[in-house]
Design an enzyme around this catalytic site. Structure first.
Site, PDB file in Angstrom:
ATOM      1  N   ILE A   1       0.873  -1.163   0.000  1.00  0.00           N
ATOM      2  CA  ILE A   1       0.000   0.000   0.000  1.00  0.00           C
ATOM      3  C   ILE A   1       0.919   1.224   0.000  1.00  0.00           C
ATOM      4  O   ILE A   1       1.816   1.306   0.849  1.00  0.00           O
ATOM      5  CB  ILE A   1      -0.916  -0.020   1.245  1.00  0.00           C
ATOM      6  CG1 ILE A   1      -1.819  -1.248   1.186  1.00  0.00           C
ATOM      7  CG2 ILE A   1      -1.738   1.255   1.334  1.00  0.00           C
ATOM      8  CD1 ILE A   1      -2.587  -1.514   2.461  1.00  0.00           C
TER       9      ILE A   1
ATOM     10  N   ASN B   1       0.907   4.290   0.975  1.00  0.00           N
ATOM     11  CA  ASN B   1       1.073   5.175   2.125  1.00  0.00           C
ATOM     12  C   ASN B   1       1.640   4.472   3.356  1.00  0.00           C
ATOM     13  O   ASN B   1       1.818   5.088   4.396  1.00  0.00           O
ATOM     14  CB  ASN B   1      -0.233   5.896   2.466  1.00  0.00           C
ATOM     15  CG  ASN B   1      -1.339   4.943   2.872  1.00  0.00           C
ATOM     16  OD1 ASN B   1      -1.257   3.743   2.632  1.00  0.00           O
ATOM     17  ND2 ASN B   1      -2.388   5.475   3.479  1.00  0.00           N
ATOM     18  N   CYS B   2       1.951   3.189   3.250  1.00  0.00           N
ATOM     19  CA  CYS B   2       2.553   2.432   4.353  1.00  0.00           C
ATOM     20  C   CYS B   2       4.017   2.855   4.509  1.00  0.00           C
ATOM     21  O   CYS B   2       4.782   2.869   3.552  1.00  0.00           O
ATOM     22  CB  CYS B   2       2.461   0.933   4.049  1.00  0.00           C
ATOM     23  SG  CYS B   2       3.412  -0.116   5.154  1.00  0.00           S
ATOM     24  N   ASP B   3       4.412   3.203   5.738  1.00  0.00           N
ATOM     25  CA  ASP B   3       5.778   3.659   5.989  1.00  0.00           C
ATOM     26  C   ASP B   3       6.824   2.606   5.620  1.00  0.00           C
ATOM     27  O   ASP B   3       7.879   2.935   5.084  1.00  0.00           O
ATOM     28  CB  ASP B   3       5.956   4.065   7.449  1.00  0.00           C
ATOM     29  CG  ASP B   3       5.242   5.366   7.781  1.00  0.00           C
ATOM     30  OD1 ASP B   3       4.944   6.149   6.851  1.00  0.00           O
ATOM     31  OD2 ASP B   3       4.967   5.602   8.974  1.00  0.00           O
TER      32      ASP B   3
ATOM     33  N   LYS C   1       7.184   2.497   1.924  1.00  0.00           N
ATOM     34  CA  LYS C   1       7.950   3.676   1.485  1.00  0.00           C
ATOM     35  C   LYS C   1       9.443   3.450   1.680  1.00  0.00           C
ATOM     36  O   LYS C   1      10.256   3.766   0.806  1.00  0.00           O
ATOM     37  CB  LYS C   1       7.512   4.916   2.261  1.00  0.00           C
ATOM     38  CG  LYS C   1       6.150   5.440   1.872  1.00  0.00           C
ATOM     39  CD  LYS C   1       5.787   6.639   2.742  1.00  0.00           C
ATOM     40  CE  LYS C   1       4.372   7.106   2.487  1.00  0.00           C
ATOM     41  NZ  LYS C   1       3.998   8.226   3.374  1.00  0.00           N
TER      42      LYS C   1
END
Length: 115
Positions: free
Chosen positions: A8, A10-12, A15
C-alpha cells in the site's frame, strides 16, 4: 524473474522499501493491493510458501479493530478470507524476485537478497 513489490503506497515500511530499491538501482514494479486488487490464487501461493501466520499482520490497526469473534480461532481459510477482504491486513511489503518470495523490510536482509 522481474521484481514485484506488493503493498500500500502510504505504508511507511513500503515507502522505506521503495526508497531502498530506488537507492540501490533495483528495477521493480509496484502492485498496490487496494487499487490493483489481489487474486485469491496469488495470496494462496504466498500462504503456501510463507504460511498465513507470517502474512497476517496482527499488529496493524485494521486487525486490531476487528471484533474479538473474528480474531478468535483463526486458521488458514479464515485468515485468507480476512486478507482478501481487507488487504491492509497483509504484512508489507511482499516482494517477489529472482531470490524468491519475502515479506517485510530489513535493509540488511535486502542487501543480501539483491546483492
Amino acid at each position: 524473474m522481474a521484481t514485484i513489490l506488493y503493498g500500500i503506497p502510504n505504508c511507511d515500511t513500503v515507502k522505506k522499501a521503495r526508497r531502498w530499491l530506488d537507492d540501490h538501482g533495483v528495477a521493480y514494479s509496484f502492485h498496490d493491493f487496494r487499487k490493483d486488487g489481489l487474486e485469491p490464487a496469488k495470496l494462496q501461493g504466498w500462504i503456501d510458501a510463507l504460511g498465513w501466520e507470517k502474512l497476517l499482520n496482527k499488529s496493524g490497526t485494521t486487525f486490531r479493530k476487528l471484533p474479538d469473534d473474528k480474531k478468535a480461532g483463526l486458521d488458514a481459510a479464515s485468515a485468507k478470507a480476512l486478507m482478501l477482504d481487507q488487504p491492509a491486513m497483509i504484512r508489507r511489503p511482499v516482494v517477489e524476485s529472482a531470490a524468491g518470495l519475502g515479506v517485510g523490510f530489513a535493509a540488511d536482509d535486502w542487501q543480501q537478497r539483491f546483492a
